[in-house]
Design a protein around this motif. Structure first.
Motif, PDB file in Angstrom:
ATOM      1  N   PRO A  11       0.751  -1.178   0.042  1.00 50.18           N
ATOM      2  CA  PRO A  11      -0.076  -0.033   0.010  1.00 50.18           C
ATOM      3  C   PRO A  11       0.803   1.154  -0.045  1.00 50.18           C
ATOM      4  N   HIS A  12       0.095   2.357  -0.781  1.00 44.78           N
ATOM      5  CA  HIS A  12       0.800   3.530  -0.553  1.00 44.78           C
ATOM      6  C   HIS A  12       0.731   4.256   0.856  1.00 44.78           C
ATOM      7  N   LEU A  13       1.714   4.667   1.516  1.00 46.19           N
ATOM      8  CA  LEU A  13       1.604   5.254   2.836  1.00 46.19           C
ATOM      9  C   LEU A  13       2.211   6.507   2.953  1.00 46.19           C
ATOM     10  N   ARG A  14       1.418   7.489   3.028  1.00 46.04           N
ATOM     11  CA  ARG A  14       1.601   8.857   2.892  1.00 46.04           C
ATOM     12  C   ARG A  14       2.846   9.260   4.248  1.00 46.04           C
ATOM     13  N   GLU A  26       9.742  20.209  14.020  1.00 43.53           N
ATOM     14  CA  GLU A  26       9.025  19.583  13.214  1.00 43.53           C
ATOM     15  C   GLU A  26       9.223  17.946  13.261  1.00 43.53           C
ATOM     16  N   GLN A  27       8.238  17.095  13.161  1.00 36.80           N
ATOM     17  CA  GLN A  27       8.569  15.616  13.316  1.00 36.80           C
ATOM     18  C   GLN A  27       7.752  15.140  11.990  1.00 36.80           C
ATOM     19  N   VAL A  28       8.586  14.181  11.167  1.00 33.73           N
ATOM     20  CA  VAL A  28       8.253  13.469  10.054  1.00 33.73           C
ATOM     21  C   VAL A  28       8.284  12.100   9.949  1.00 33.73           C
ATOM     22  N   ARG A  29       7.354  11.076   9.737  1.00 33.75           N
ATOM     23  CA  ARG A  29       7.463   9.789   9.804  1.00 33.75           C
ATOM     24  C   ARG A  29       7.068   9.403   8.366  1.00 33.75           C
ATOM     25  N   VAL A  93       8.519  -0.079   5.973  1.00 37.58           N
ATOM     26  CA  VAL A  93       9.679   1.041   6.268  1.00 37.58           C
ATOM     27  C   VAL A  93       9.149   1.897   7.321  1.00 37.58           C
ATOM     28  N   LEU A  94      10.065   2.428   8.225  1.00 39.85           N
ATOM     29  CA  LEU A  94       9.704   3.567   9.210  1.00 39.85           C
ATOM     30  C   LEU A  94      10.992   4.262   9.272  1.00 39.85           C
ATOM     31  N   ARG A 255       8.921  15.912  -3.549  1.00 41.69           N
ATOM     32  CA  ARG A 255      10.253  15.087  -3.933  1.00 41.69           C
ATOM     33  C   ARG A 255      11.432  15.897  -3.247  1.00 41.69           C
ATOM     34  N   SER A 256      11.101  17.065  -2.502  1.00 42.82           N
ATOM     35  CA  SER A 256      12.389  17.475  -1.554  1.00 42.82           C
ATOM     36  C   SER A 256      12.174  17.434  -0.125  1.00 42.82           C
ATOM     37  N   PHE A 257      10.809  17.285   0.201  1.00 43.60           N
ATOM     38  CA  PHE A 257      10.543  17.365   1.651  1.00 43.60           C
ATOM     39  C   PHE A 257       9.815  16.180   2.291  1.00 43.60           C
ATOM     40  N   GLY A 258       9.144  15.345   1.168  1.00 43.09           N
ATOM     41  CA  GLY A 258       8.621  13.922   1.531  1.00 43.09           C
ATOM     42  C   GLY A 258       7.185  14.152   2.028  1.00 43.09           C
ATOM     43  N   TYR A 259       6.603  15.178   1.771  1.00 42.28           N
ATOM     44  CA  TYR A 259       5.169  15.615   2.063  1.00 42.28           C
ATOM     45  C   TYR A 259       4.642  16.788   1.010  1.00 42.28           C
ATOM     46  N   THR A 260       3.464  16.719   1.037  1.00 40.58           N
ATOM     47  CA  THR A 260       2.822  17.867   0.220  1.00 40.58           C
ATOM     48  C   THR A 260       2.643  19.015   0.830  1.00 40.58           C
ATOM     49  N   PRO A 261       2.580  20.220   0.158  1.00 41.08           N
ATOM     50  CA  PRO A 261       2.089  21.499   0.639  1.00 41.08           C
ATOM     51  C   PRO A 261       1.060  21.355   1.435  1.00 41.08           C
ATOM     52  N   GLY A 262      -0.156  20.532   1.142  1.00 43.34           N
ATOM     53  CA  GLY A 262      -1.215  20.393   1.744  1.00 43.34           C
ATOM     54  C   GLY A 262      -1.040  19.727   3.126  1.00 43.34           C
TER      55      GLY A 262
END
Length: 271
Positions: A11-14, A26-29, A93-94, A255-262
């Protein structure tokens, strides 16, 4: 021989981004096998734990593989890339990343590592699996930052980029001044700096780790991120920062930060 059932699709995991209202931590998983980042940098220290899987990285031009149990530190302004994979975990993966402003380190009386690098710290990496909320994030950082500083002295695990000459440093500074002044083309950078386009390309590629076009796009993306955090709508930001349309902007931002502007806008509201 009986026919084997087809393998289940992964599955695609955001990626999940959370803004903490303490010095803009800032925390990003990141959870998606195969996710890749184009060359980019951050204005803060980046501390990451490979909880499960691995990340094929290049930091300051030096490639390495960070595996389960590793903790990574990347200094502000250092260009890096990465690609996530999980060969032993059936696509799971995490990677937990924390972006930490220098102001928070100073407030806590913590000294940052001397260099970027990767250290195997399985217990600390595992504790990053379920960090929830400001208190847990800060408690983890108070343990991991001193441990990284002790380990990342001059040695095999430290990533120490070579120092450019005074002339190269001066040219890079002129490029930065030109970009800060609004220059958006490679030809304009060369004209502002009084050198050829080839010289700009050679210096940025060797010493910054990015071709001039990639560098200019990264600067636009950093500007866009600050505008989003200031409350500007994504569509307006895309136009102001020179992207062809919002879809084009979103693709490069992710592609730069791993998440979208939204995702970032929602995190800013929740934080």
């Amino acid at each position: 021989m009986p026919e084997q059932p087809p393998a289940a699709a992964v599955p695609h995991l955001r990626s999940e981004v959370q803004r903490l209202r303490v010095f803009d931590l800032e925390q990003v998983r990141h959870q998606q096998h195969g996710q890749e980042w184009v060359p980019h940098w951050h204005g803060e220290w980046s501390f990451g734990a490979i909880v499960r899987g691995e990340c094929r990285c290049s930091v300051a031009g030096r490639p390495f593989v960070a595996r389960t149990g590793d903790v990574v530190a990347i200094a502000p302004g250092v260009v890096h890339t990465g690609a996530l994979s999980a060969p032993q975990y059936r696509g799971s993966v995490l990677v937990t990343m924390l972006y930490v402003p220098t102001a928070w380190l100073l407030h806590e009386g913590l000294q940052a590592p001397a260099h970027s690098g990767v250290v195997h710290m399985p217990r600390l990496a595992e504790r990053a699996r379920s960090l929830a909320g400001t208190a847990e994030v800060q408690a983890w950082l108070r343990r991991v930052v001193p441990a990284l500083r002790r380990s990342l002295r001059a040695g095999s695990s430290a990533i120490e980029p070579p120092l450019p000459s005074a002339a190269v440093r001066a040219l890079i500074e002129r490029v930065q001044v030109a970009v800060a002044g609004g220059e958006t083309s490679v030809a304009g950078l060369a004209g502002h700096c009084g050198v050829s386009r080839e010289r700009v390309h050679r210096v940025l590629t060797q010493w910054v780790g990015m071709a001039p076009g990639d560098y200019l796009r990264a600067v636009r993306l950093h500007r866009a991120r600050q505008m989003l955090l200031a409350g500007e709508p994504a569509a307006s930001v895309a136009v102001a920062c020179g992207f062809a349309d919002q879809a084009h902007f979103t693709r490069w931002f992710r592609r730069s930060f791993g998440y979208t502007p939204g995702d970032l806008l929602q995190a800013a509201v929740r934080g």
